[in-house]
Write an enzyme that holds these catalytic residues in place. Structure first.
Site, PDB file in Angstrom:
ATOM      1  N   ASP A  44      23.968 151.982  89.374  1.00 17.16           N
ATOM      2  CA  ASP A  44      24.185 151.694  90.799  1.00 17.16           C
ATOM      3  C   ASP A  44      25.283 152.555  91.404  1.00 17.16           C
ATOM      4  O   ASP A  44      25.372 152.666  92.633  1.00 17.16           O
ATOM      5  CB  ASP A  44      24.560 150.223  90.997  1.00 17.16           C
ATOM      6  CG  ASP A  44      23.439 149.295  90.578  1.00 17.16           C
ATOM      7  OD1 ASP A  44      23.674 148.091  90.452  1.00 17.16           O
ATOM      8  OD2 ASP A  44      22.320 149.802  90.363  1.00 17.16           O
ATOM      9  N   ARG A  58      22.092 144.265 102.646  1.00 14.77           N
ATOM     10  CA  ARG A  58      21.710 143.415 101.501  1.00 14.77           C
ATOM     11  C   ARG A  58      22.861 143.287 100.511  1.00 14.77           C
ATOM     12  O   ARG A  58      22.959 142.301  99.783  1.00 14.77           O
ATOM     13  CB  ARG A  58      20.493 144.003 100.768  1.00 14.77           C
ATOM     14  CG  ARG A  58      19.170 143.832 101.485  1.00 14.77           C
ATOM     15  CD  ARG A  58      18.021 144.224 100.573  1.00 14.77           C
ATOM     16  NE  ARG A  58      18.176 143.593  99.280  1.00 14.77           N
ATOM     17  CZ  ARG A  58      17.963 144.221  98.111  1.00 14.77           C
ATOM     18  NH1 ARG A  58      17.586 145.485  98.103  1.00 14.77           N
ATOM     19  NH2 ARG A  58      18.113 143.587  96.965  1.00 14.77           N
ATOM     20  N   CYS A  71      14.647 147.160  95.932  1.00 18.50           N
ATOM     21  CA  CYS A  71      14.752 148.584  96.280  1.00 18.50           C
ATOM     22  C   CYS A  71      13.627 149.391  95.626  1.00 18.50           C
ATOM     23  O   CYS A  71      13.192 149.097  94.533  1.00 18.50           O
ATOM     24  CB  CYS A  71      16.087 149.139  95.788  1.00 18.50           C
ATOM     25  SG  CYS A  71      17.457 148.554  96.770  1.00 18.50           S
ATOM     26  N   ARG A  78       9.298 148.720  88.875  1.00 19.19           N
ATOM     27  CA  ARG A  78      10.246 147.619  88.581  1.00 19.19           C
ATOM     28  C   ARG A  78       9.479 146.545  87.809  1.00 19.19           C
ATOM     29  O   ARG A  78       9.169 145.496  88.301  1.00 19.19           O
ATOM     30  CB  ARG A  78      10.834 147.046  89.880  1.00 19.19           C
ATOM     31  CG  ARG A  78      11.522 148.026  90.808  1.00 19.19           C
ATOM     32  CD  ARG A  78      12.823 148.627  90.273  1.00 19.19           C
ATOM     33  NE  ARG A  78      13.901 147.707  90.053  1.00 19.19           N
ATOM     34  CZ  ARG A  78      14.786 147.325  90.979  1.00 19.19           C
ATOM     35  NH1 ARG A  78      14.619 147.717  92.209  1.00 19.19           N
ATOM     36  NH2 ARG A  78      15.778 146.527  90.691  1.00 19.19           N
ATOM     37  N   LYS A 125      27.260 140.762  94.370  1.00 24.17           N
ATOM     38  CA  LYS A 125      25.866 140.513  94.768  1.00 24.17           C
ATOM     39  C   LYS A 125      25.011 140.215  93.531  1.00 24.17           C
ATOM     40  O   LYS A 125      24.281 139.229  93.500  1.00 24.17           O
ATOM     41  CB  LYS A 125      25.279 141.709  95.500  1.00 24.17           C
ATOM     42  CG  LYS A 125      23.755 141.659  95.634  1.00 24.17           C
ATOM     43  CD  LYS A 125      23.161 142.864  96.277  1.00 24.17           C
ATOM     44  CE  LYS A 125      22.707 143.929  95.340  1.00 24.17           C
ATOM     45  NZ  LYS A 125      21.455 143.684  94.623  1.00 24.17           N
ATOM     46  N   ASN A 126      25.148 141.050  92.485  1.00 20.82           N
ATOM     47  CA  ASN A 126      24.235 140.914  91.341  1.00 20.82           C
ATOM     48  C   ASN A 126      24.564 139.741  90.447  1.00 20.82           C
ATOM     49  O   ASN A 126      23.849 139.453  89.495  1.00 20.82           O
ATOM     50  CB  ASN A 126      24.192 142.225  90.556  1.00 20.82           C
ATOM     51  CG  ASN A 126      23.473 143.292  91.369  1.00 20.82           C
ATOM     52  OD1 ASN A 126      22.812 142.974  92.362  1.00 20.82           O
ATOM     53  ND2 ASN A 126      23.622 144.543  90.971  1.00 20.82           N
TER      54      ASN A 126
HETATM   55  C1  EPZ Z   1      19.708 144.770  87.894  1.00 23.97           C
HETATM   56  O1  EPZ Z   1      18.349 144.995  88.202  1.00 23.97           O
HETATM   57  C2  EPZ Z   1      20.445 145.007  89.198  1.00 23.97           C
HETATM   58  N1  EPZ Z   1      19.909 144.103  90.209  1.00 23.97           N
HETATM   59  C3  EPZ Z   1      20.243 146.451  89.660  1.00 23.97           C
HETATM   60  O2  EPZ Z   1      21.060 146.641  90.812  1.00 23.97           O
HETATM   61  C4  EPZ Z   1      20.736 147.382  88.549  1.00 23.97           C
HETATM   62  O3  EPZ Z   1      20.494 148.716  88.955  1.00 23.97           O
HETATM   63  C5  EPZ Z   1      20.000 147.077  87.244  1.00 23.97           C
HETATM   64  O4  EPZ Z   1      20.182 145.682  86.897  1.00 23.97           O
HETATM   65  C6  EPZ Z   1      20.497 147.921  86.081  1.00 23.97           C
HETATM   66  O5  EPZ Z   1      21.845 147.719  85.906  1.00 23.97           O
HETATM   67  C7  EPZ Z   1      20.272 142.803  90.171  1.00 23.97           C
HETATM   68  O6  EPZ Z   1      21.021 142.378  89.312  1.00 23.97           O
HETATM   69  C8  EPZ Z   1      19.683 141.921  91.248  1.00 23.97           C
HETATM   70  P1  EPZ Z   1      16.977 145.748  84.625  1.00 23.97           P
HETATM   71  P2  EPZ Z   1      17.211 144.530  87.161  1.00 23.97           P
HETATM   72  O7  EPZ Z   1      16.002 144.672  84.312  1.00 23.97           O
HETATM   73  O8  EPZ Z   1      17.645 143.317  86.433  1.00 23.97           O
HETATM   74  C9  EPZ Z   1      13.354 148.123  82.782  1.00 23.97           C
HETATM   75  C10 EPZ Z   1      21.536 147.210  93.012  1.00 23.97           C
HETATM   76  O9  EPZ Z   1      21.617 148.321  93.539  1.00 23.97           O
HETATM   77  N2  EPZ Z   1      12.675 146.821  82.718  1.00 23.97           N
HETATM   78  O10 EPZ Z   1      18.302 145.751  83.938  1.00 23.97           O
HETATM   79  O11 EPZ Z   1      15.921 144.497  87.876  1.00 23.97           O
HETATM   80  C11 EPZ Z   1      13.541 148.601  84.206  1.00 23.97           C
HETATM   81  O12 EPZ Z   1      12.402 149.285  84.658  1.00 23.97           O
HETATM   82  C12 EPZ Z   1      20.394 146.903  92.070  1.00 23.97           C
HETATM   83  O13 EPZ Z   1      22.372 146.275  93.157  1.00 23.97           O
HETATM   84  C13 EPZ Z   1      11.466 146.724  82.050  1.00 23.97           C
HETATM   85  O14 EPZ Z   1      10.938 147.698  81.523  1.00 23.97           O
HETATM   86  O15 EPZ Z   1      17.232 145.780  86.179  1.00 23.97           O
HETATM   87  C14 EPZ Z   1      14.743 149.509  84.095  1.00 23.97           C
HETATM   88  O16 EPZ Z   1      14.318 150.796  83.689  1.00 23.97           O
HETATM   89  C15 EPZ Z   1      19.398 148.046  91.994  1.00 23.97           C
HETATM   90  N3  EPZ Z   1      10.834 145.510  81.991  1.00 23.97           N
HETATM   91  C16 EPZ Z   1      15.561 148.871  82.966  1.00 23.97           C
HETATM   92  O17 EPZ Z   1      14.673 147.978  82.289  1.00 23.97           O
HETATM   93  C17 EPZ Z   1      11.386 144.387  82.551  1.00 23.97           C
HETATM   94  O18 EPZ Z   1      10.776 143.293  82.427  1.00 23.97           O
HETATM   95  C18 EPZ Z   1      16.745 148.071  83.454  1.00 23.97           C
HETATM   96  O19 EPZ Z   1      16.265 147.162  84.432  1.00 23.97           O
HETATM   97  C19 EPZ Z   1      12.614 144.507  83.224  1.00 23.97           C
HETATM   98  C20 EPZ Z   1      13.249 145.736  83.289  1.00 23.97           C
END
Ligand code: EPZ
Length: 439
Positions: A314, A406, A124, A129, A30-31
């Site tokens: 995850d 999803r 989610c 986020r 998915k991701n």
């Molecule tokens: C991806 O989300 C995945 N989703 C998430 O999976 C996964 O939990 C996450 O990566 C971490 O591995 C998809 O790929 C669609 P991040 P993403 O940006 O990209 C902070 C699932 O269950 N951050 O790596 O949104 C954020 O708050 C989903 O399949 C900022 O501060 O996650 C978090 O603490 C849930 N500023 C950390 O970084 C930003 O601009 C990691 O988030 C972006 C993120």
């Protein structure tokens, strides 16, 4: 005037406590696919993606891309995408906020047109986020951000995007991929430092390089992109979903009597498998499958989530259900989404002994779980509820199953093939309908 309307929803019902056995095949990630589909906008020709999972996030992205002008045909598990008709237009707001990954349209539209007007992403409820790192990268490349109502407009002042040096203050999967999407056709070189290293990033880069992009370092924390003027079509196989695989491994360890999980890349799950072995889960690992035997006397463990190749955030939710069956006190420390513990309240209602504090949970086991009515508060909480419902004695009802759909393709059939007694029922829910205009 607020009126009440009746909406029809689905719930999953499980008659649990039955041992499961047999084989399950993992679908495409998915991701990965939620980035691969928007990435095709950058191509000047048809792109075919093979191994695309049948999940609602994919359906949403197909709907959005079709509204924008793409021609998309699904043939079994392949998507044949002709992006040439995609218009440079504001994104359809309604669907955009149904999934977080809609933010990949920022990068791909910027990469193709030098501008993007997109509704803010959904996803989610795991706590804040933010997308500040995405925006910082786009602005470094020359795109200014303005709000246009509830949509965000990113645009250069007519000039092409410029390559830039970008340091990610936080390791971010989404920001890393989005920066790559914007940079592949920019003028000059973009260097991303402190880049995320997830397998899904390597998958997106493999697609883009096969379309003619020049990207090096994917999978390391420094990624170098040299912009090119054109990207052509290609064909690409989506990698297996390591989070779906990890969910089935937890399920097999919880209630399995010998389950073979096919289409799994061991190297994508090394830290997860190491922790399961520490619990005493016996697995036989082959080139692209894992056999999980029946488990007894599991040991409590401690896990701490971190970016790849660390323990995947995850997977802490479905594993928490398995931890309720281990002897002793297990601990989960969540460093990425510190509010990602809504599944614990649902597990407590099923008889689990869990204490949650800020950013961590303590699970004392073993506990006998009993069936009751629970809610999938988010996608991976839904996964934890499925494992718990299959483990628990009696009937479990899981509500808000749209979260599960999803990210888990053909979940009912895959579980039925393992011997689960699982079905869906339609329920009616009263809901305030406050969009009725005052007469
Ligand atoms: C991806 O989300 C995945 N989703 C998430 O999976 C996964 O939990 C996450 O990566 C971490 O591995 C998809 O790929 C669609 P991040 P993403 O940006 O990209 C902070 C699932 O269950 N951050 O790596 O949104 C954020 O708050 C989903 O399949 C900022 O501060 O996650 C978090 O603490 C849930 N500023 C950390 O970084 C930003 O601009 C990691 O988030 C972006 C993120």
């Amino acid at each position: 005037m607020k009126e009440l309307i009746i909406i029809k929803m689905k719930k999953i019902v499980i008659n649990g406590g039955r041992p499961l056995k047999g084989e399950v095949t993992i679908s495409g990630a998915k991701n990965s696919v939620v980035a691969l589909i928007p990435a095709t906008i950058l191509a000047d020709d048809i792109v075919t993606l093979d191994g695309v999972p049948d999940i609602s996030d994919v359906a949403s992205l197909i709907e959005i891309m079709t509204i924008m002008g793409a021609k998309i045909e699904r043939k079994e598990d392949s998507l044949i995408i002709d992006p040439r008709g995609v218009k440079n237009m504001p994104m359809p707001f309604g669907k955009i906020n149904s999934l977080r990954a809609s933010y990949y349209f920022y990068g791909s539209l910027l990469g193709r047109y030098g501008q993007a007007t997109v509704g803010l992403p959904g996803g989610c409820d795991l706590g804040p986020r933010p997308i500040d790192l995405h925006l910082k990268a786009f602005e470094a490349m020359g795109a200014a951000m303005t709000m246009d109502g509830s949509s965000m407009k990113l645009a250069t002042d007519g000039k092409p995007l410029q390559g830039a040096n970008i340091y990610m203050d936080t390791v971010s999967v989404g920001a890393t991929i989005n920066t790559i999407l914007a940079a592949v056709k920019a003028e000059g070189r973009t260097v991303i430092e402190n880049a995320a290293r997830e397998p899904e990033i390597i998958d997106v880069v493999t697609l883009l390089n096969n379309m003619g992009a020049h990207i090096r370092g994917a999978g390391t924390d420094i990624i170098i992109i040299d912009g090119v003027p054109h990207l052509h079509g290609t064909r690409h196989q989506v990698i297996p979903d390591r989070i779906e695989a990890g969910t089935y491994i937890a399920l097999a360890a919880a209630i399995g009597e010998g389950i073979q999980i096919n289409n799994v890349l061991y190297e994508h799950l090394e830290s997860y498998i190491a922790k399961l072995e520490e619990m005493g889960v016996r697995m036989t690992i082959s080139e692209d499958s894992i056999f999980v035997e029946k488990q007894t006397d599991l040991k409590a463990i401690q896990i701490k989530t971190s970016p790849y190749p660390g323990f995947a955030t995850d997977l802490q939710q479905p594993l928490t259900t398995l931890m309720t069956q281990a002897y002793g006190e297990s601990k989960v420390v969540e460093t990425i989404y510190i509010e990602r513990f809504k599944h614990c309240g649902e597990l407590q209602r099923m008889g689990a002994n869990i204490e949650v504090s800020t950013g961590s949970a303590s699970i004392k086991g073993p506990s006998s779980l009993f069936g009751t009515k629970v809610v999938a508060t988010d996608l991976r909480c839904g996964a934890a509820m499925l494992v718990a419902g299959l483990l628990a004695e009696g009937i479990t009802e899981i509500h808000d199953v749209y979260h599960i759909d999803r990210g888990y393709a053909e979940i009912d059939q895959k579980l039925k093939n393992l011997g689960a007694v699982i079905w869906r029922e339609t329920i009616e829910r009263l809901q305030r309908y406050n969009n009725i205009k005052e007469k």
